[in-house]
Design a protein around this motif. Sequence first.
Motif: not given
Length: 189
Positions: A173-179, A181-184, A186-189
């Motif tokens: 669940x922590x890894x999913x949260x981290x991923x 957050x990264x995905x979000x 990346x989308x903002x970039x």
Amino acid sequence: TFYENIVQIGKKDDTPVVGADGKLTEEAKAAIEILEQYAKTFQERNPNLYLFNCVMHLDEATPHLHIDYIPVANGYKTGMKTRNSLTKALQQMGFAKAVSKNETVAWQQRERTYLTELCQEKGIDVEVLGVQRDNLTLPEYKAAMQKVEALEQQAEEMEIHNRELATQAGELANQIDELEARDKSNQEL
């Protein structure tokens, strides 16, 4: 024909004979006192059960008595006047002729009640075990207890495995949260 009953108070977990110090435990001392009183009054309570041997064992996990007796019934009209009969002996002691249950069950219940009263006088709460079990031979009982122990071990192993899975689920669940957050990010970039 004679019969033997084993009378025990407590289990190895709550009434061990000896403690870690190698001395008799207080729980065992209380159980011994109660069992001695039970044994001393057995013949008086059971005049048609001739008590010929009564031994207290302190060599196993808990204090217990081995009580050996011969049932004696009197007053037969034909043949021998006195005979060896548990059913008749119990009936002559006042246990009604059985209809659905036998006299032995009623007698055992009376004996358990007396033992419970002795325990309560000493402040010991009684949990009755083994009353509703099937009549098994010793090898059958040992095999059944081995199965119970194996199932308890299996349940303990499953509990450990469940805790490990819960820990892994938390990590995932922590890894999913981290991923996410990264995905979000990346989308903002």
